[in-house]
Design a protein around this motif. Structure first.
Motif, PDB file in Angstrom:
ATOM      1  N   GLY A  80     -18.622  -9.622  15.545  1.00 47.98           N
ATOM      2  CA  GLY A  80     -17.291  -9.040  15.379  1.00 47.98           C
ATOM      3  C   GLY A  80     -17.242  -8.068  14.222  1.00 47.98           C
ATOM      4  O   GLY A  80     -16.583  -7.019  14.293  1.00 47.98           O
ATOM      5  N   SER A  81     -17.959  -8.371  13.151  1.00 48.05           N
ATOM      6  CA  SER A  81     -18.023  -7.450  12.012  1.00 48.05           C
ATOM      7  C   SER A  81     -18.727  -6.156  12.393  1.00 48.05           C
ATOM      8  O   SER A  81     -18.312  -5.067  11.987  1.00 48.05           O
ATOM      9  CB  SER A  81     -18.743  -8.110  10.834  1.00 48.05           C
ATOM     10  N   PHE A  82     -19.781  -6.270  13.174  1.00 49.91           N
ATOM     11  CA  PHE A  82     -20.457  -5.064  13.657  1.00 49.91           C
ATOM     12  C   PHE A  82     -19.533  -4.237  14.544  1.00 49.91           C
ATOM     13  O   PHE A  82     -19.543  -3.005  14.496  1.00 49.91           O
ATOM     14  CB  PHE A  82     -21.748  -5.412  14.398  1.00 49.91           C
ATOM     15  N   LEU A  83     -18.726  -4.915  15.338  1.00 52.03           N
ATOM     16  CA  LEU A  83     -17.748  -4.216  16.174  1.00 52.03           C
ATOM     17  C   LEU A  83     -16.769  -3.434  15.310  1.00 52.03           C
ATOM     18  O   LEU A  83     -16.445  -2.273  15.612  1.00 52.03           O
ATOM     19  CB  LEU A  83     -16.995  -5.218  17.061  1.00 52.03           C
ATOM     20  N   LYS A  84     -16.317  -4.032  14.222  1.00 55.43           N
ATOM     21  CA  LYS A  84     -15.396  -3.342  13.311  1.00 55.43           C
ATOM     22  C   LYS A  84     -16.038  -2.088  12.727  1.00 55.43           C
ATOM     23  O   LYS A  84     -15.402  -1.038  12.623  1.00 55.43           O
ATOM     24  CB  LYS A  84     -14.963  -4.266  12.179  1.00 55.43           C
ATOM     25  N   PHE A  85     -17.314  -2.193  12.332  1.00 54.22           N
ATOM     26  CA  PHE A  85     -18.006  -1.018  11.805  1.00 54.22           C
ATOM     27  C   PHE A  85     -18.175   0.050  12.872  1.00 54.22           C
ATOM     28  O   PHE A  85     -18.035   1.237  12.599  1.00 54.22           O
ATOM     29  CB  PHE A  85     -19.363  -1.395  11.209  1.00 54.22           C
ATOM     30  N   ALA A  86     -18.459  -0.348  14.088  1.00 45.97           N
ATOM     31  CA  ALA A  86     -18.589   0.620  15.186  1.00 45.97           C
ATOM     32  C   ALA A  86     -17.269   1.352  15.402  1.00 45.97           C
ATOM     33  O   ALA A  86     -17.257   2.588  15.558  1.00 45.97           O
ATOM     34  CB  ALA A  86     -19.036  -0.084  16.464  1.00 45.97           C
ATOM     35  N   ILE A  87     -16.175   0.617  15.390  1.00 49.90           N
ATOM     36  CA  ILE A  87     -14.857   1.234  15.551  1.00 49.90           C
ATOM     37  C   ILE A  87     -14.589   2.202  14.405  1.00 49.90           C
ATOM     38  O   ILE A  87     -14.059   3.301  14.614  1.00 49.90           O
ATOM     39  CB  ILE A  87     -13.749   0.149  15.630  1.00 49.90           C
ATOM     40  N   PHE A  88     -14.963   1.818  13.188  1.00 54.98           N
ATOM     41  CA  PHE A  88     -14.791   2.724  12.041  1.00 54.98           C
ATOM     42  C   PHE A  88     -15.538   4.033  12.277  1.00 54.98           C
ATOM     43  O   PHE A  88     -14.984   5.117  12.094  1.00 54.98           O
ATOM     44  CB  PHE A  88     -15.281   2.070  10.747  1.00 54.98           C
ATOM     45  N   PHE A  89     -16.790   3.933  12.701  1.00 51.78           N
ATOM     46  CA  PHE A  89     -17.584   5.143  12.887  1.00 51.78           C
ATOM     47  C   PHE A  89     -17.121   5.979  14.078  1.00 51.78           C
ATOM     48  O   PHE A  89     -17.357   7.177  14.118  1.00 51.78           O
ATOM     49  CB  PHE A  89     -19.076   4.807  13.001  1.00 51.78           C
ATOM     50  N   ILE A  90     -16.442   5.371  15.016  1.00 58.68           N
ATOM     51  CA  ILE A  90     -15.921   6.114  16.161  1.00 58.68           C
ATOM     52  C   ILE A  90     -14.558   6.738  15.855  1.00 58.68           C
ATOM     53  O   ILE A  90     -14.334   7.926  16.121  1.00 58.68           O
ATOM     54  CB  ILE A  90     -15.825   5.197  17.405  1.00 58.68           C
ATOM     55  N   ASN A 132      -4.257  10.241   6.325  1.00 62.48           N
ATOM     56  CA  ASN A 132      -5.551   9.549   6.359  1.00 62.48           C
ATOM     57  C   ASN A 132      -5.605   8.424   7.391  1.00 62.48           C
ATOM     58  O   ASN A 132      -6.335   7.459   7.213  1.00 62.48           O
ATOM     59  CB  ASN A 132      -5.922   9.013   4.968  1.00 62.48           C
ATOM     60  N   ARG A 133      -4.795   8.566   8.420  1.00 61.13           N
ATOM     61  CA  ARG A 133      -4.775   7.595   9.523  1.00 61.13           C
ATOM     62  C   ARG A 133      -4.496   6.170   9.041  1.00 61.13           C
ATOM     63  O   ARG A 133      -5.051   5.198   9.562  1.00 61.13           O
ATOM     64  CB  ARG A 133      -6.070   7.656  10.312  1.00 61.13           C
ATOM     65  N   ILE A 134      -3.636   6.051   8.067  1.00 60.48           N
ATOM     66  CA  ILE A 134      -3.354   4.741   7.478  1.00 60.48           C
ATOM     67  C   ILE A 134      -2.698   3.794   8.477  1.00 60.48           C
ATOM     68  O   ILE A 134      -3.045   2.614   8.546  1.00 60.48           O
ATOM     69  CB  ILE A 134      -2.523   4.882   6.178  1.00 60.48           C
ATOM     70  N   VAL A 135      -1.753   4.285   9.259  1.00 60.19           N
ATOM     71  CA  VAL A 135      -1.073   3.420  10.236  1.00 60.19           C
ATOM     72  C   VAL A 135      -2.075   2.959  11.297  1.00 60.19           C
ATOM     73  O   VAL A 135      -2.142   1.768  11.626  1.00 60.19           O
ATOM     74  CB  VAL A 135       0.128   4.145  10.879  1.00 60.19           C
ATOM     75  N   LEU A 136      -2.870   3.894  11.801  1.00 62.99           N
ATOM     76  CA  LEU A 136      -3.889   3.549  12.795  1.00 62.99           C
ATOM     77  C   LEU A 136      -4.869   2.530  12.229  1.00 62.99           C
ATOM     78  O   LEU A 136      -5.266   1.586  12.916  1.00 62.99           O
ATOM     79  CB  LEU A 136      -4.636   4.802  13.255  1.00 62.99           C
ATOM     80  N   SER A 137      -5.231   2.681  10.982  1.00 67.75           N
ATOM     81  CA  SER A 137      -6.173   1.769  10.349  1.00 67.75           C
ATOM     82  C   SER A 137      -5.629   0.343  10.294  1.00 67.75           C
ATOM     83  O   SER A 137      -6.331  -0.617  10.624  1.00 67.75           O
ATOM     84  CB  SER A 137      -6.502   2.259   8.940  1.00 67.75           C
ATOM     85  N   ALA A 166      -7.414   3.878   2.755  1.00 67.77           N
ATOM     86  CA  ALA A 166      -6.651   3.750   4.001  1.00 67.77           C
ATOM     87  C   ALA A 166      -7.380   2.875   5.003  1.00 67.77           C
ATOM     88  O   ALA A 166      -6.751   2.122   5.754  1.00 67.77           O
ATOM     89  CB  ALA A 166      -6.384   5.129   4.603  1.00 67.77           C
ATOM     90  N   PHE A 167      -8.698   2.933   5.012  1.00 67.42           N
ATOM     91  CA  PHE A 167      -9.449   2.062   5.926  1.00 67.42           C
ATOM     92  C   PHE A 167      -9.852   0.750   5.262  1.00 67.42           C
ATOM     93  O   PHE A 167      -9.738  -0.316   5.852  1.00 67.42           O
ATOM     94  CB  PHE A 167     -10.710   2.747   6.457  1.00 67.42           C
ATOM     95  N   PHE A 168     -10.324   0.828   4.031  1.00 71.56           N
ATOM     96  CA  PHE A 168     -10.958  -0.330   3.407  1.00 71.56           C
ATOM     97  C   PHE A 168      -9.970  -1.433   3.030  1.00 71.56           C
ATOM     98  O   PHE A 168     -10.300  -2.612   3.131  1.00 71.56           O
ATOM     99  CB  PHE A 168     -11.759   0.118   2.182  1.00 71.56           C
ATOM    100  N   VAL A 169      -8.767  -1.078   2.600  1.00 70.79           N
ATOM    101  CA  VAL A 169      -7.796  -2.103   2.199  1.00 70.79           C
ATOM    102  C   VAL A 169      -7.458  -3.030   3.376  1.00 70.79           C
ATOM    103  O   VAL A 169      -7.602  -4.251   3.253  1.00 70.79           O
ATOM    104  CB  VAL A 169      -6.528  -1.474   1.573  1.00 70.79           C
ATOM    105  N   PRO A 170      -7.042  -2.502   4.535  1.00 71.26           N
ATOM    106  CA  PRO A 170      -6.754  -3.440   5.633  1.00 71.26           C
ATOM    107  C   PRO A 170      -8.007  -4.147   6.149  1.00 71.26           C
ATOM    108  O   PRO A 170      -7.943  -5.297   6.588  1.00 71.26           O
ATOM    109  CB  PRO A 170      -6.127  -2.566   6.718  1.00 71.26           C
ATOM    110  N   HIS A 202       0.840  -1.198   0.000  1.00 70.76           N
ATOM    111  CA  HIS A 202       0.000   0.000   0.000  1.00 70.76           C
ATOM    112  C   HIS A 202       0.878   1.253   0.000  1.00 70.76           C
ATOM    113  O   HIS A 202       0.667   2.178  -0.797  1.00 70.76           O
ATOM    114  CB  HIS A 202      -0.905  -0.036   1.232  1.00 70.76           C
ATOM    115  N   LEU A 203       1.873   1.286   0.888  1.00 70.14           N
ATOM    116  CA  LEU A 203       2.781   2.436   0.940  1.00 70.14           C
ATOM    117  C   LEU A 203       3.591   2.575  -0.342  1.00 70.14           C
ATOM    118  O   LEU A 203       3.808   3.694  -0.828  1.00 70.14           O
ATOM    119  CB  LEU A 203       3.714   2.327   2.145  1.00 70.14           C
ATOM    120  N   ALA A 204       4.027   1.452  -0.908  1.00 70.79           N
ATOM    121  CA  ALA A 204       4.796   1.503  -2.154  1.00 70.79           C
ATOM    122  C   ALA A 204       3.960   2.086  -3.292  1.00 70.79           C
ATOM    123  O   ALA A 204       4.453   2.913  -4.073  1.00 70.79           O
ATOM    124  CB  ALA A 204       5.295   0.107  -2.522  1.00 70.79           C
ATOM    125  N   ILE A 205       2.708   1.687  -3.371  1.00 69.58           N
ATOM    126  CA  ILE A 205       1.823   2.230  -4.414  1.00 69.58           C
ATOM    127  C   ILE A 205       1.619   3.727  -4.209  1.00 69.58           C
ATOM    128  O   ILE A 205       1.681   4.508  -5.176  1.00 69.58           O
ATOM    129  CB  ILE A 205       0.477   1.469  -4.434  1.00 69.58           C
TER     130      ILE A 205
END
Length: 128
Positions: free
Chosen positions: A75-85, A37-42, A104-108, A23-26
């Motif tokens: 667990g998937s709902f938890l991931k979406f909640a974390i995204f929105f927070i 875009n908070r890529i590392v945090l993502s 930055a969020f969707f790839v990982p 991702h970083l190379a691209i």
């Protein structure tokens, strides 16, 4: 390795580290900002979440064997909640979610979801 949790954790760390490097190379090749875009945090948050969710399912495998699919969905709902927070408010500051912010969020997230799904299906098939 005989422990599915340890094996999955190592695999998740390696796969997400490789994808992060690609991702970083691209971004670098395209002369785009690499660490915005908070890529590392993502990547870190997605890695932690997939390991925690897989670990929880591993721990609950005996007691809730017939409900593991629903727990995976939780667990998937938890991931979406974390995204929105953690990410959505930052991305929507300018009222536009750019392609770089989305990636930055969707790839990982997608790589983690695929890894999690494939690993869980293999692991669950061995339980039967």
């Amino acid at each position: 390795m005989s422990n599915p949790f340890l094996s999955f954790s190592i695999k998740a760390i390696l796969v997400l580290a490789i994808v992060f490097g690609i991702h970083l190379a691209i971004l670098n090749i395209l002369n785009l900002p690499m660490f915005e875009n908070r890529i590392v945090l993502s990547y870190v948050v997605n890695l932690i979440l997939i390991i925690v969710i897989f670990g929880a399912l591993y721990l609950l495998k005996e007691k809730y064997k017939s409900q593991l699919g629903f727990l995976f969905l939780a667990g998937s709902f938890l991931k979406f909640a974390i995204f929105f927070i953690l990410f959505y408010p930052f991305y929507k500051i300018d009222n536009v979610i750019t392609k770089l912010e989305f990636a930055a969020f969707f790839v990982p997230y997608v790589v983690g979801l695929i890894l999690e799904s494939v690993s869980l299906s293999k692991w669950l098939n061995k339980l039967d």
